[in-house]
Design a protein around this motif. Structure first.
Motif, PDB file in Angstrom:
ATOM      1  N   SER A 190       0.809  -1.221   0.000  1.00 13.46           N
ATOM      2  CA  SER A 190       0.000   0.000   0.000  1.00 13.46           C
ATOM      3  C   SER A 190       0.841   1.269   0.000  1.00 13.46           C
ATOM      4  O   SER A 190       0.288   2.370   0.098  1.00 13.46           O
ATOM      5  CB  SER A 190      -0.918   0.019   1.227  1.00 13.46           C
ATOM      6  OG  SER A 190      -1.812  -1.061   1.175  1.00 13.46           O
ATOM      7  N   SER A 191       2.148   1.158  -0.133  1.00 15.39           N
ATOM      8  CA  SER A 191       3.002   2.343  -0.033  1.00 15.39           C
ATOM      9  C   SER A 191       2.728   3.358  -1.143  1.00 15.39           C
ATOM     10  O   SER A 191       2.834   4.562  -0.922  1.00 15.39           O
ATOM     11  CB  SER A 191       4.479   1.950  -0.016  1.00 15.39           C
ATOM     12  OG  SER A 191       4.853   1.324  -1.222  1.00 15.39           O
ATOM     13  N   GLY A 192       2.358   2.906  -2.314  1.00 13.05           N
ATOM     14  CA  GLY A 192       2.015   3.827  -3.393  1.00 13.05           C
ATOM     15  C   GLY A 192       0.783   4.653  -3.051  1.00 13.05           C
ATOM     16  O   GLY A 192       0.730   5.855  -3.326  1.00 13.05           O
ATOM     17  N   GLN A 193      -0.192   4.016  -2.424  1.00  9.34           N
ATOM     18  CA  GLN A 193      -1.395   4.715  -1.986  1.00  9.34           C
ATOM     19  C   GLN A 193      -1.063   5.712  -0.877  1.00  9.34           C
ATOM     20  O   GLN A 193      -1.559   6.834  -0.874  1.00  9.34           O
ATOM     21  CB  GLN A 193      -2.444   3.713  -1.489  1.00  9.34           C
ATOM     22  CG  GLN A 193      -2.904   2.735  -2.546  1.00  9.34           C
ATOM     23  CD  GLN A 193      -3.687   3.402  -3.650  1.00  9.34           C
ATOM     24  OE1 GLN A 193      -4.461   4.304  -3.407  1.00  9.34           O
ATOM     25  NE2 GLN A 193      -3.480   2.965  -4.872  1.00  9.34           N
ATOM     26  N   THR A 194      -0.221   5.278   0.048  1.00  5.87           N
ATOM     27  CA  THR A 194       0.208   6.161   1.142  1.00  5.87           C
ATOM     28  C   THR A 194       0.909   7.382   0.579  1.00  5.87           C
ATOM     29  O   THR A 194       0.659   8.511   1.008  1.00  5.87           O
ATOM     30  CB  THR A 194       1.156   5.406   2.092  1.00  5.87           C
ATOM     31  OG1 THR A 194       0.447   4.305   2.676  1.00  5.87           O
ATOM     32  CG2 THR A 194       1.692   6.314   3.183  1.00  5.87           C
TER      33      THR A 194
END
Length: 93
Positions: free
Chosen positions: A54-58
């Motif tokens: 989920s780092s891209g979303q974060t």
């Protein structure tokens, strides 16, 4: 076009990122501001955020969104992977 120099942006970016860090810490993560170049904010996600699916979303919907709300709607955030910290100067040329 962002009407601020990179040097003028830095204090505002640092202040905005301080709002985000506690949320990242709740999930065992964090971030470091590496620098600002031509209105692009270079960070490095750390801890549990590093490599998280989920780092891209974060990055886009958490960090970048907050910076755009607080400072300017055209700011962009770029995550540099470990080992690339010293190379942010070469990005965006």
């Amino acid at each position: 076009m962002i009407p601020f120099s990179d040097e003028e942006l830095r204090p505002a970016v640092e202040k905005s990122l301080e709002k985000i860090k506690p949320m990242l810490a709740l999930d065992g993560g964090g971030l470091t501001l590496l620098g600002i170049k031509k209105g692009r904010v270079f960070v490095q996600l750390q801890g549990a955020c590093q490599g998280c699916p989920s780092s891209g979303q974060t990055l886009k919907y958490g960090i970048e969104r907050q910076l755009r709300i607080d400072i300017h709607p055209e700011l962009e955030v770029v995550n540099l992977l470990p080992g690339m910290e010293d190379e942010f100067e070469t990005f965006g040329e």
